[in-house]
Design a protein around this motif. Structure first.
Motif, PDB file in Angstrom:
ATOM      1  N   TRP A  99      28.146   8.787  42.666  1.00  0.00           N
ATOM      2  CA  TRP A  99      27.081   7.911  43.168  1.00  0.00           C
ATOM      3  C   TRP A  99      27.090   6.596  42.398  1.00  0.00           C
ATOM      4  CZ3 TRP A  99      23.779   9.696  47.091  1.00  0.00           C
ATOM      5  CH2 TRP A  99      23.928  11.049  47.428  1.00  0.00           C
ATOM      6  N   SER A 100      26.968   5.503  43.137  1.00  0.00           N
ATOM      7  CA  SER A 100      26.877   4.201  42.477  1.00  0.00           C
ATOM      8  C   SER A 100      25.455   3.965  41.964  1.00  0.00           C
ATOM      9  CB  SER A 100      27.264   3.078  43.442  1.00  0.00           C
ATOM     10  OG  SER A 100      26.464   3.119  44.620  1.00  0.00           O
ATOM     11  N   ASP A 101      24.486   4.548  42.647  1.00  0.00           N
ATOM     12  CA  ASP A 101      23.099   4.564  42.169  1.00  0.00           C
ATOM     13  C   ASP A 101      22.442   5.798  42.756  1.00  0.00           C
ATOM     14  OD1 ASP A 101      22.242   3.900  44.830  1.00  0.00           O
ATOM     15  OD2 ASP A 101      22.656   1.801  44.385  1.00  0.00           O
ATOM     16  N   SER A 102      21.144   5.894  42.663  1.00  0.00           N
ATOM     17  CA  SER A 102      20.444   7.111  43.074  1.00  0.00           C
ATOM     18  C   SER A 102      20.470   7.354  44.570  1.00  0.00           C
ATOM     19  CB  SER A 102      18.985   7.060  42.589  1.00  0.00           C
ATOM     20  OG  SER A 102      18.326   5.930  43.147  1.00  0.00           O
ATOM     21  N   VAL A 103      20.815   6.335  45.367  1.00  0.00           N
ATOM     22  CA  VAL A 103      20.797   6.512  46.830  1.00  0.00           C
ATOM     23  C   VAL A 103      22.122   6.149  47.495  1.00  0.00           C
ATOM     24  CG1 VAL A 103      18.317   6.168  47.015  1.00  0.00           C
ATOM     25  CG2 VAL A 103      19.822   4.179  47.143  1.00  0.00           C
ATOM     26  N   THR A 104      23.038   5.557  46.747  1.00  0.00           N
ATOM     27  CA  THR A 104      24.277   5.054  47.353  1.00  0.00           C
ATOM     28  C   THR A 104      25.472   5.850  46.850  1.00  0.00           C
ATOM     29  OG1 THR A 104      23.312   2.840  47.390  1.00  0.00           O
ATOM     30  CG2 THR A 104      25.698   3.028  47.786  1.00  0.00           C
ATOM     31  N   ASP A 106      29.266   6.299  46.076  1.00  0.00           N
ATOM     32  CA  ASP A 106      30.402   5.444  45.735  1.00  0.00           C
ATOM     33  C   ASP A 106      31.692   6.031  46.293  1.00  0.00           C
ATOM     34  OD1 ASP A 106      32.772   4.555  44.205  1.00  0.00           O
ATOM     35  OD2 ASP A 106      31.324   3.373  43.070  1.00  0.00           O
TER      36      ASP A 106
END
Length: 601
Positions: free
Chosen positions: A237-242, A244
């Motif tokens: 994950w690139s962040d908590s919702v996206t 990667d």
């Protein structure tokens, strides 16, 4: 001149810095926490067609060994343990048994290999080789628990047999073995294709065969090891919702990997008469090695065959005291008799046995007046007894008296119980009843009033033993505890089971109260405020006790289940809990506060 001053000043600064560094000393670095690393080995790990008995493993740093005999295990098991040595950076192993053809050997080092300086262990290092063309590569894994309390069992051998006969554990050595870690986990490696039965064994003499008295566990089903490739997904994950990146990869999975077995020790013991004693002329004692279902048959040989005994029994009839009321019998120097009982043979079968006993007593010396010392003392010695009274007495208890000799009689008229209100003392009624079969324990019952004061007065000679000894007087004051000093607990099973037996236990797993489950809920009264836990066993044979397993009859120990949380009981409070003991998510688990683990060896 100015250039000279600048040059001198520069030299002084460097000198000061140098002195400061020397004073401070080396600052060092972080503590070494990395275990030794294998650099190479001879032969290579996983070698085939290797038929020598000597192995060397080379490390990146100096090593030493810790508890070799406890940590190092060879699979298949060896009759003679290998010689394992550490010298600088080299580990050497010399196998002592003859190697078998077409066999995969695994040397499990556990935590035996540690670095020399910081003693960081190389955990669970395994070295394998094959005497044939291929390495057997299947494996199975699982966990071993204590059957009675579900604690993980550490340092226990777990092995497999390709002989599927139930008697294999008695006469054959394991084909492959492993040893459980501190969490009770085990992995048996380098298994060949086939069908197996699995056992755990405490193996006190390390012959890898079951001997009576050793703890054992067995798995009910036949095990067929398998291996497969499973597709797994790794998401980054690139962040908590996206998302990667998503990676797909294959993973080798060995099954079964979730075997659960429970270690138990059979109650089966050899039965025999351990010893007989006559430490007092008035009684003799028999001690047996195991419990009995019936009393032994006593036959007098040198005294009246109709002699009556008062038999004081232990709960399992393994300790028996025979009181002799007849003076003509107990005054004999020697009593000769036979004891007929059931004794086990070499196969643990019970056979009727008769032992002849000669029970001697020390002959007392005569005094100048013609009486023995024993008789003189006897005339002066009162009948001693104990009681369970205390200044603060429980509301629900009876007063219990225990006497050093069986009673012949007691006089209720010489026992006085008073209720004290302010300065007024009023006599109250009570009942006295024997609590055993021979008159050594007497109970006094009364409907106590909470927070009220009482006084017990016992006159001299209130109690008379079968030998004519009389008791002294007693006076004792006490107060009954308040009902607010107690807690009540009610446990209702969501799925009622009449075989469920519930135990209230403390943090040390001592049983405080226990009773069978009830349809409308089991109520535990008069508990002291504090923290408690619940444990249950499924009492399949309804004998009101937990029963261990039986290897010969392939009977597993009775199931033990723990309530998932701790209970806090407050004074003058009733706590009600509903227990879904059939929820599989709670099987074979216990509260973390109760788990007792053993450190890795």
């Amino acid at each position: 001149m100015r250039l000279y001053q600048i040059f001198l000043f520069t030299i002084l600064i460097f000198a000061a810095g140098s002195c400061a560094n020397r004073a401070a000393g080396p600052t060092g670095g972080p503590k070494d926490s990395i275990p030794p690393v294998v650099v190479r080995s001879s032969p290579i790990n996983g070698a085939v067609n290797f038929k020598k008995k000597d192995i060397q493993v080379y490390f990146n740093e100096n090593i030493t060994l810790d508890k070799v005999s406890e940590n190092v295990v060879v699979s298949p098991p060896q009759k003679t343990q290998p010689i394992v040595r550490a010298n600088a950076k080299v580990l050497s192993v010399s196998l002592q048994d003859e190697l078998q053809d077409s066999t995969t050997y695994s040397i499990l080092f556990g935590n035996a290999i540690v670095d020399l300086n910081e003693r960081n262990p190389l955990e669970n290092y395994v070295f394998s080789f094959a005497t044939g063309d291929e390495i057997d590569s299947l494996q199975i894994a699982g966990r071993l628990l204590n059957a009675e309390n579900l604690d993980p069992m550490s340092g226990v051998f777990v092995g497999i047999h390709d002989n599927l006969n139930d008697t294999a554990i008695l006469g054959d050595q394991f084909k492959r073995i492993a040893k459980t870690d501190s969490e009770g986990k085990f992995t048996i490696q380098n298994i060949k294709n086939g069908q197996y039965k699995l056992y755990a064994l405490s193996d006190l003499n390390r012959d890898f065969k079951y001997q009576p008295g050793e703890s054992v566990a067995f798995y009910d089903s036949i095990i067929i090891p398998e291996v497969r490739l499973e597709q797994r997904i790794d998401t980054i994950w690139s962040d908590s919702v996206t998302v990667d990146t998503i990676h797909m990869f294959s993973q080798t999975v060995f099954t079964p990997d979730d075997i659960l077995i429970k270690l138990f020790k059979e109650t089966k013991k050899r039965q025999y008469l351990v010893k007989s004693e006559r430490t007092d002329s008035k009684y003799f004692q028999l001690f047996f090695n195991d419990k009995q279902d019936i009393l032994p048959q006593i036959t007098p040989l040198n005294f009246d065959v109709d002699t009556r005994f008062l038999v004081q029994k232990s709960g399992q009839l393994d300790s028996l005291t025979y009181w002799i009321p007849d003076a003509a019998v107990y005054n004999q120097d020697t009593l000769t008799l036979t004891v007929e009982y059931l004794k086990t043979d070499s196969l643990f079968n019970y056979v009727s046995t008769v032992d002849t006993l000669n029970l001697f007593q020390r002959k007392p010396r005569q005094t100048s007046r013609g009486k023995s010392e024993e008789e003189v003392v006897e005339e002066q010695k009162p009948l001693n007894f104990k009681n369970n009274l205390s200044s603060s007495f429980d509301f629900y208890r009876d007063i219990v008296f225990s006497f050093e000799e069986p009673l012949d009689s007691f006089c209720v008229g010489k026992i006085h119980l008073f209720h004290k209100v302010d300065t007024i003392t009023e006599p109250v009624e009570f009942t006295c009843l024997y609590k055993d079969s021979i008159g050594r324990i007497l109970g006094l019952s009364h409907a106590w009033k909470p927070e009220e004061s009482y006084e017990l007065n016992i006159d001299s000679a209130a109690f008379v033993s079968i030998y004519g000894r009389v008791s002294n007087q007693l006076k004792s004051s006490f107060k009954i505890k308040s009902l607010e000093d107690y807690s009540t607990l009610k446990i209702t099973l969501q799925n009622y089971d009449p075989n469920a037996y519930i135990q209230v236990i403390d943090s040390k797993e001592q049983v405080i109260q226990s009773k069978r489950a009830e349809q409308q809920g089991a109520v535990f009264q008069y508990l002291r405020p504090g923290e408690y836990f619940l444990r249950m066993f499924i009492d399949a044979n309804q004998n009101d006790k937990w029963d261990t397993g039986d290897l010969e009859r392939r009977i597993q120990p009775e199931e033990v289940i723990y309530f998932s949380k701790k209970l806090s009981l407050r004074a003058n409070w009733e706590l009600e809990e509903t227990w879904n003991h059939t929820d599989p998510s709670f099987y074979n688990k216990k509260p973390e506060e109760l788990i007792k683990t053993t450190k890795k060896r």
